[in-house]
Structure formats: C-alpha cells, structure tokens
Design a protein around this motif. Structure first.
Motif, short mmCIF file in Angstrom:
data_model
loop_
_atom_site.label_atom_id
_atom_site.label_comp_id
_atom_site.label_asym_id
_atom_site.label_seq_id
_atom_site.Cartn_x
_atom_site.Cartn_y
_atom_site.Cartn_z
N ASN A 514 0.85 -1.19 0.00
CA ASN A 514 0.00 0.00 0.00
C ASN A 514 0.89 1.24 0.00
O ASN A 514 1.55 1.54 1.00
CB ASN A 514 -0.91 0.00 1.22
N VAL A 518 -3.46 9.13 3.41
CA VAL A 518 -4.71 9.88 3.47
C VAL A 518 -4.40 11.37 3.49
O VAL A 518 -3.31 11.80 3.89
CB VAL A 518 -5.54 9.49 4.71
N THR A 628 -10.07 4.27 -0.58
CA THR A 628 -9.57 5.50 0.04
C THR A 628 -10.51 5.97 1.13
O THR A 628 -10.06 6.47 2.18
CB THR A 628 -9.41 6.59 -1.03
N ALA A 631 -9.75 4.32 4.48
CA ALA A 631 -8.59 4.90 5.15
C ALA A 631 -8.94 6.25 5.77
O ALA A 631 -8.49 6.58 6.88
CB ALA A 631 -7.44 5.03 4.17
N PHE A 651 -5.95 -2.57 6.38
CA PHE A 651 -6.71 -1.91 7.46
C PHE A 651 -6.98 -2.84 8.63
O PHE A 651 -7.38 -2.38 9.71
CB PHE A 651 -8.05 -1.40 6.91
N LEU A 689 -0.90 5.87 8.38
CA LEU A 689 -1.93 6.33 7.46
C LEU A 689 -1.49 7.57 6.68
O LEU A 689 -2.17 7.96 5.72
CB LEU A 689 -3.22 6.65 8.22
#
Length: 790
Positions: A514, A518, A628, A631, A651, A689
C-alpha cells in the motif's frame, strides 16, 4: 631545428639504436675472443683483454653522450652513427683474420694501444668531416666536456704470477655496464618510455599471458544449468501460458540440485568454499553464469530490442514524471492519490517532479467533472488543482503540472489517452516514470516504449478491472482477454509494478504494498475528535453511513443484498448513503422496492463538516483495490465495518476496523460498532496512514530509494558475493528479448485503426484531434510525425 627543441621521441630512438649497436659489437667480440683462444693459447688472457679494451672504448664513447647531449642530438647525429657502424664491422673483420692475430699480439703495448685508438679516432673524424659540421661540433663539445686521460683510462700494466691480472679497462667496462643498466631504469632517460603506450600494451599482454596460468579453471555450463537458466528467463512467458511461478522455481531448483551437490562434494574434499553456500537458487545460478562469462571475457552491450541511449541527468537532480489517468475536479482515486504523491516526492531537493494529467475538451469535461465545472484552458485547471492541494497539505508544493490529450469513454467510464503520451515529457526530463494504472495507460498506447524512453519505469495498479469486467455481458470471456493484455503491456512497459493489495491481478514484475496515504486534513479531524472525547464531549452524534460513487460495482449491490437479507435483524437500523453516479436512479429504485431503511443524499467531500458526527462507516465493496474512503474514516477515528477481503488487508491491523466473513457476521459487527466507542489512534497508527509513510514505502518497494541516491544515475543495482564475483553481470536476457518482441507486436497492433475499434478503442484516439491542438498549442500530428509507421 635547434637541438634543444628536439622532441623526446628522437632521443629515445637514438639511444635505443646506439644501445642495440653496442650489444651487437659485444656479441661479435665474444666470438672473436674464442677464435683468439684457439690460435694463441699462450696469449689467451692478453687477447681477451684486447677485445674487452676495444669494447670498453665504445662503451666509454656512449656514456660520454649524456642525457643532455641525447636530447640535443639531431637527425644528422643519428646518420653519423649509422655510417660509423659499417666501418666498425669492417675493422673487426680485418682484425679477426688469422694473420693479423699474431702481429697484433706481438705489437701489444701502451704505444700500440695509443696508435690503435688514434687510428680509430682519425677514421671517425674523417667520416664526420664528410657529414654535417654540426655533428663534429657536437662531438668535440662532448669530448671536451668529458675527456679521459690515457693513463687514467688504461691504468697500469700489471702481472701476477706470469699471467696478466685484471686490467683497469676491464673494471671500467664493468662499471660502464652497471651505469648503463642503472640509467636504463632511471626516469631521466626512460621516463618517456615508461609512459609510452607501447610499453603499457606490452605490460598488459604479459599480464594477460601470465594470469590464465595463475587462475583456476572455470568449468563450462552443463546441460542442466543451461536448461535451468532457460526456464528461469522464460518465466514471464510461461506465466502468459498459465504455468505458475512456483512450478518454474521448482524446475530450476531441481535442475540446479545436481550441480550443487557436485560442487559441495568438491569443496568438502578440497577444503575450498563454494559458490552455493547459504545462497538461494537464483543467486547460485547467477554466480555460476557470471563466473563462466567472466572467465571468457564476454560483455553484453545490449540487444535488438534495447535502447542504450538513455537520459543522463546533467543538473545533478533526478527527474520524476508521474503519469495518471484522471484529474481534478473529478474526485476519483487516480486523480487524488497521484497528486499527493507528486507533492510529497517534490519535498526532496534532490529531484524534480512533473505530474502529467489528461486534458479533456469542453464537451468531455461536461460529462466528467461534477457540478457542471469546466475549464477553458490548461492554465485555469492547473490553478484549480494547486489551490485544492495547498488547502489540504499545508505547504507549497514545488512541482510541475503538464497535460496530455485525452478522451472520455462512456462505455468504459474512464479517460483514454489520445496519441503517444510519453512524448509530452521532454527528453531532458525523461529519467524516471511512475505510471498510475500502467495497464490503463497502455491498452491503446501507440508510441515509444516507456522503458526505452526512461531509465526506470514503475507502475502502480489502482483498479481491479477484471472484477468490473466480469459483471458485464460476456464478462468471463472479456476478462480472459483483458487479463492477458494487462500482462503484456505491463511486462513491455514497466521495470517494476506495485499492487496496492492482493485484490488486483497478479502481474509480472509486481509486489504488493500500500503506497497510498490519506489527506492530512482527515488526520487533523481525527486529532480534533480525540481531543473532544478527552474533554468528555460527545464526538459522534450520528449512526452509520456509506459514501462512494453510485455505480453498482462500487459496493451498492452487496450493500442492498445484505440489508435486504437481514432486514428483520437490523430493524430500526438507518443508513445514510452519499454519492452520485450513472447508476444512482437504479440503486434508489431497488432500495425503495425492497423497502430498506436507506436515506440517499448527494455526494460530497468526505471531509465535509456534515460527516464528522457519524460513528460507523460501512463499506461492503469487494471490487475495490484499496478503498480510500475506508482509510479516511479510520484517520478520523471512526469505526469501519468491511468485508474480510484482500483489498482490506492493510486496514485489519487497526483496532477500529471490524471485518466480517458472512452476512450474519455483518449484522453482528454493525451492532458491535453501534454499541461501543472507537479507540483513539496511536501516534504510530496515525503515521502509517500518512502520506509521509506512504512515500517511504513507495521508495522502498519500488527500489527508487537506491536509484535516486545513485550519483551516476544508474538504475541497475549489482550484488557482489564474498569472493568479489559480480552477480549482475550483463547477460543477454531472453526475458528482455521477449518483452521487446511483445512491445513491438503491441505497437503494430495498436497502429491499425480497425483492430483498435474491434477492441473497444475510441475512434480517432491513435492521434490527438484538432481541438486538442488548439487547447494545448500542439502541432498537428501530420506535422509532428510526417512519416507515421502503421
């Protein structure tokens, strides 16, 4: 030309010639000595001394010409020496005759010696008078500078026990040879020769002759090793045929095991180390092939499909071009995430960043951009993008925004590039390319291969296209073809592929990571809510909600099915849904027909104040690669209820993420989230994040951290074993040839308009149109490419 200005090469040549002449005189004198011994045994020592005395005279004459006189010598001097050599040879021939030997020995004495020397000197002077007067002047000057007295040179006549002792001339001869040997090694005379190219080549040749005798013999590759290398290099091609990678690895390991056992037995018997100690199979094979190639001196300099002319950064900075398939104000992941990536990559002073986004004509803008927002020029849209970004990141991002022509496909609901996208990055900036959705960008790409134009190309897969296509008519058949096309274009155009999650297609050269973060604004909202909760205030006053583009594939089908199936268990449960999209009307009709407690609202920004009070975010989608919105909800400190699916694997490490496997489990997780309060995020969780952490992960997994830190700008990374054997020896890679062949075949295919239309391309997208030329100030394609391939 004045003697002081004569080049050093003449000096070297003159000295070499004279030294050679003296050696020939010495060898001939040794032969004369043996003849005199056979004919005059009683005067053996005397004859021997005479011969050496003559040779000592020549040696003294040569040493009298110092380094300075050699430097000042002219071509006339060299001619003089050449003319002198035949007279010396004639003298020796007469001297060596049998009838002369006796008379010479009888008349041997100091006076005879003096007469002999005088005769030789008179002959030399006579010869010099016939030549250039400059040679005479030079000889007289040298003679006056270093004159030797007769007695000093010949010494005293000594006799020991009836035999002649070692004369002074003999000692002078030995000293002369020692001095000559020292001077031949000195920098003063042979400094130029030591640096001479011929000498260096001679040394290299001697070294090359000696080294093979000292080095150990490297055995050639056997048949199993050749087959193992062939299978490993053909791995991507076999993957196209459906042969899994683990099967190829097992075949390679099996073929290498026999060779490995042989080398281990040999190393144990001889006590030597082996290449195969504590190494994996691929490294073992690399080292083995590298050792064989190194022993043969082979060096691979590129093949038919490769382009050696790559960009070489000259300003000390690396250039990164980020190419994506969407742009603001379209609020989609491929428009937002590449924008943040460009901003955070540009924070480093070591690199320059360019974001290349599609430009749509006004007719397409009206179909794509929300709220009827349109732009009349690229500059106007660029200002909108920068203002939107700076309001969210809190710093001024220093990167360039460029545009390429694009057209909106209603059937595919996406933007398709028009023309060769790679040409919109100048050659001076064509260093590193980041392709957001590489398969999408290259479906109909008819232009230069990305890996030929750029030093390194990294692809980032955003979308699970196979999942969307399977939902369409004849979806299984379409998905089959799209899967192999995606494999082909990513292999041909990328050096490395990053998949955001395991929900995407398994592509060649890919790893899972990933690399998205964010919006910093959501982290600030989460910190604000956490501070309110610490003060005892109620942070969440609302229940559950769902936000997303209103199309069936975005999880709306799964959501309605779950709510309809467990309508009784979720009695009294209300869900607010925010979104706009092509399927909005159908979704609302289906929910109304099933009498579900769903309240549909217009789509809005997830950071809108009206959404802060919701406690639970529900996302049943299994088509997303990495949602998205999920997140963002976690960053704001909310509960998230989502499916136990590879797209949500990142997550699952957060305590506020509640995953379900069955529909009954979905009901239990929703009730759990509504009955409890979410846990505040720790500092580490907030960092994971963030875009800072995402950028760090991206640099690591794409290996750009090594490439960008390489001062020479080389993307090729070599490994070395403990013996110094380079693993990354350039090899003629079959995989590269296959990739190049696939790229060429794809180029031919996309150049045919009929084939493009058959595969769903928008008509006229092989080149950009007149409206694009007007908006982007481009030359017409006919002018840009007057001779245009296919």
């Amino acid at each position: 030309m004045d003697g002081e200005g004569q080049p050093s090469t003449s000096t070297n040549s003159a000295f070499s010639f004279i030294s050679k002449g003296w050696r020939e005189v010495r060898d001939s004198a040794d032969a004369d000595l043996q003849l005199m011994r056979a004919r005059a045994n009683s005067f053996k020592n005397l004859a021997n001394s005479f011969d050496r005395e003559l040779e000592n005279f020549f040696n003294s004459a040569s040493t009298s010409f110092s380094v300075r006189s050699f430097r000042s010598s002219t071509p006339t001097d060299i001619d003089f020496v050449k003319k002198l050599q035949p007279k010396i040879s004639e003298f020796r021939r007469v001297y060596s005759a049998p009838e002369i030997s006796k008379r010479v020995l009888e008349k041997w004495g100091p006076k005879a010696k003096l007469g002999l020397i005088s005769a030789i000197r008179n002959a030399i002077v006579a010869e010099m008078e016939d030549g250039d007067r400059n040679g005479i002047v030079e000889f007289d000057r040298v003679r006056r500078r270093r004159s030797v007295k007769f007695r000093e040179f010949w010494g005293e006549w000594k006799e020991e026990g009836g035999q002649f002792g070692e004369w002074e001339p003999i000692r002078a001869l030995k000293r002369g040879f020692r001095e000559l040997e020292k001077k031949s090694e000195s920098v003063e005379i042979f400094g130029g020769l030591k640096n001479n190219e011929f000498v260096e080549k001679l040394k290299s040749s001697l070294k090359a002759i000696r080294e093979p005798q000292e080095s150990k013999e490297v055995l050639p590759l056997d048949v199993p090793e050749l087959l193992a290398y062939f299978v490993r290099q053909s791995g991507p091609f076999l993957d196209q045929l459906g042969v899994r990678r683990d099967i190829c690895d097992k075949i390679v390991e099996s073929l290498c095991s026999k060779r490995k056992n042989q080398l281990l037995q040999r190393s144990l018997s001889t006590g030597e180390s082996s290449f195969f100690d504590n190494q994996n199979v691929n490294d073992e094979l690399d080292l083995r092939i590298a050792s064989v190639l190194q022993s043969t001196g082979h060096c691979y300099e590129g093949g038919f499909w490769t382009d050696s002319s790559k960009h070489n950064p000259s300003d000390g900075k690396r250039h990164v071009a980020i190419v994506t398939t969407a742009s603001l104000p379209w609020m989609t992941g491929t428009a937002v995430n590449p924008l943040f990536r460009a901003a955070y990559l540009s924070k480093s002073e070591k690199r320059k960043v360019t974001l290349l986004v599609p430009w749509l004509c006004k007719s397409d803008q009206e179909l794509v951009y929300p709220n009827n927002l349109t732009f009349s020029s690229p500059e106007e849209q660029e200002n909108y993008i920068r203002n939107w970004l700076e309001d969210r990141i809190g710093f001024k991002a220093d990167f360039k925004i460029s545009f390429y022509p694009g057209k909106f496909s209603k059937s595919r609901r996406s933007i398709i590039p028009a023309g060769d996208t790679s040409q919109f990055i100048p050659s001076k900036d064509a260093d590193i390319a980041i392709l957001e959705e590489p398969e999408h960008l290259n479906w109909y790409h008819h232009g230069k291969r990305w890996t030929d134009r750029f030093n390194r190309v990294v692809g980032i897969v955003h979308t699970n296209y196979l999942e969307y296509i399977k939902r369409e008519r004849n979806g299984a058949l379409q998905a089959f073809f799209v899967k192999h096309i995606n494999n082909l274009v990513t292999r041909a155009h990328c050096n490395k592929v990053l998949r955001l999650s395991a929900a995407t297609q398994d592509l060649p050269k890919s790893v899972i990571c990933n690399v998205h973060g964010v919006n910093p604004k959501f982290l600030k909202i989460g910190e604000k809510i956490a501070a309110e909760r610490e003060l005892g205030q109620q942070a969440f006053s609302k229940g559950a909600y769902f936000l997303g583009k209103m199309v069936w594939a975005k999880g709306y089908r799964e959501l309605i099915d779950l709510l309809a199936k467990h309508k009784n268990e979720l009695d009294g449960f209300n869900l607010d849904v925010f979104g706009n999209g092509e399927d909005a009307r159908e979704v609302q009709i289906a929910a109304k027909r099933l009498d579900l407690n769903v309240n549909f609202l217009k789509g809005r920004d997830h950071a809108d104040d009206s959404l802060h009070g919701y406690k639970v975010f529900i996302n049943p989608s299994v088509s997303d690669v990495l949602c998205t919105a999920t997140a963002e909800a976690l960053a704001m400190g909310k509960f998230v209820v989502c499916a136990d699916h590879p797209s949500n694997e990142f997550f699952m490490s957060f305590p506020n993420c509640l995953t379900y496997k069955t529909s009954e489990d979905f009901v239990a997780k929703v009730k759990e989230a509504l009955a409890n309060e979410p846990e505040p995020l720790t500092a580490e969780q907030r960092y994971n994040l963030s875009w800072e952490a995402a950028t760090q992960r991206f640099m690591q997994y794409s290996e750009l951290d090594k490439v960008l830190n390489d001062d020479k700008g080389d993307a090729r990374l070599s490994k070395t074993n403990r013996k110094g054997m380079a693993k990354a020896v350039p090899l003629p890679s079959m995989s590269e040839m296959v990739d190049g062949g696939l790229a060429f075949a794809h180029y031919c295919f996309t150049g045919n308009e009929f084939l493009r239309l058959c595969t769903g391309a928008i008509p006229g997208t092989r080149d950009y149109d007149k409206q694009h030329c007007k908006d982007l100030h481009l030359l017409p394609p006919q002018v840009e490419n007057p001779i245009y391939g296919w």
